[in-house]
Structure formats: structure tokens, C-alpha cells
Write a protein that holds these residues in place. Structure first.
Motif, mmCIF file in Angstrom:
data_model
loop_
_atom_site.group_PDB
_atom_site.id
_atom_site.type_symbol
_atom_site.label_atom_id
_atom_site.label_comp_id
_atom_site.label_asym_id
_atom_site.label_seq_id
_atom_site.Cartn_x
_atom_site.Cartn_y
_atom_site.Cartn_z
ATOM 1 N N ARG A 48 -4.979 4.115 -9.455
ATOM 2 C CA ARG A 48 -5.901 4.524 -7.780
ATOM 3 C C ARG A 48 -6.253 3.927 -7.490
ATOM 4 O O ARG A 48 -6.804 3.475 -6.578
ATOM 5 N N ARG B 104 -5.073 0.750 -6.405
ATOM 6 C CA ARG B 104 -4.487 0.791 -5.117
ATOM 7 C C ARG B 104 -5.314 0.730 -3.884
ATOM 8 O O ARG B 104 -5.914 -0.153 -2.405
ATOM 9 N N ASN B 105 -7.474 1.277 -4.195
ATOM 10 C CA ASN B 105 -8.446 0.949 -3.820
ATOM 11 C C ASN B 105 -8.834 -0.223 -3.348
ATOM 12 O O ASN B 105 -9.101 -0.752 -2.096
ATOM 13 N N ALA C 191 1.372 9.764 -5.812
ATOM 14 C CA ALA C 191 2.526 9.988 -5.398
ATOM 15 C C ALA C 191 3.334 10.850 -6.694
ATOM 16 O O ALA C 191 3.219 12.637 -6.764
ATOM 17 N N LEU D 206 0.780 -1.419 0.250
ATOM 18 C CA LEU D 206 -0.185 -0.009 0.164
ATOM 19 C C LEU D 206 0.968 1.167 0.393
ATOM 20 O O LEU D 206 0.357 1.927 -1.007
ATOM 21 N N ALA D 207 1.993 1.513 0.910
ATOM 22 C CA ALA D 207 2.977 2.085 0.923
ATOM 23 C C ALA D 207 3.078 2.738 -0.492
ATOM 24 O O ALA D 207 3.995 3.092 -1.288
ATOM 25 N N ASP E 263 0.756 4.043 -2.631
ATOM 26 C CA ASP E 263 0.711 5.310 -2.090
ATOM 27 C C ASP E 263 2.038 6.195 -3.225
ATOM 28 O O ASP E 263 1.389 7.304 -3.683
ATOM 29 N N ASP E 264 2.945 5.606 -3.574
ATOM 30 C CA ASP E 264 4.163 6.475 -3.240
ATOM 31 C C ASP E 264 4.213 6.930 -5.022
ATOM 32 O O ASP E 264 4.633 7.745 -5.537
#
Length: 64
Positions: free
Chosen positions: A35, A38-39, A13, A5-6, A9-10
Motif C-alpha cells: 500500500r 502504491r501511494n 486486492a 497503478l492498476a 491495485d490488483d
């Protein structure tokens, strides 16, 4: 699962919202696709912590 997940997220970003990648098969992937993945991972993260080998099955079930 937290590391995945990190990493997602990276990647989100660092990926511009208007970025697009076209594959040879005509598929177009972008920020929105990342996205959504990730969700989907986040929704099943509790289960996946106990059953990490089920990642692709969970993604298939969520994204079909």
C-alpha cells in the motif's frame, strides 16, 4: 503509469491484510508495504508519465 497503478491495485486486492513474507535478511513485507509503495507511485504519477525512468529515484526519495 496507469498500468503500474492498476497492477498495484490488483495486487492489493488479492493480498490478504494479514499476509506476511519474510526475506532471508529478516525483512518482513506485507499488505501495508504494498500500500505504501502504491501511494508513493501515485503521488509522483504525473511526473513519472513524462519520466518513467525516474521511478526508482522517486520511490527512493519518497520512502527513505
Amino acid at each position: 503509469m496507469d498500468a503500474l497503478l492498476a497492477a498495484l491495485d490488483d495486487a492489493l486486492a488479492r493480498t490478504p491484510v494479514d499476509a506476511r513474507v519474510s526475506t532471508a535478511g529478516g525483512l518482513v513485507l506485507g499488505h501495508g508495504t504494498l500500500r505504501i509503495v502504491r501511494n508513493a507511485v501515485a503521488l509522483d504519477s504525473d511526473f513519472l508519465r513524462s519520466h518513467p525512468r525516474a521511478l526508482f529515484q522517486c520511490l527512493h526519495n519518497r520512502l527513505r
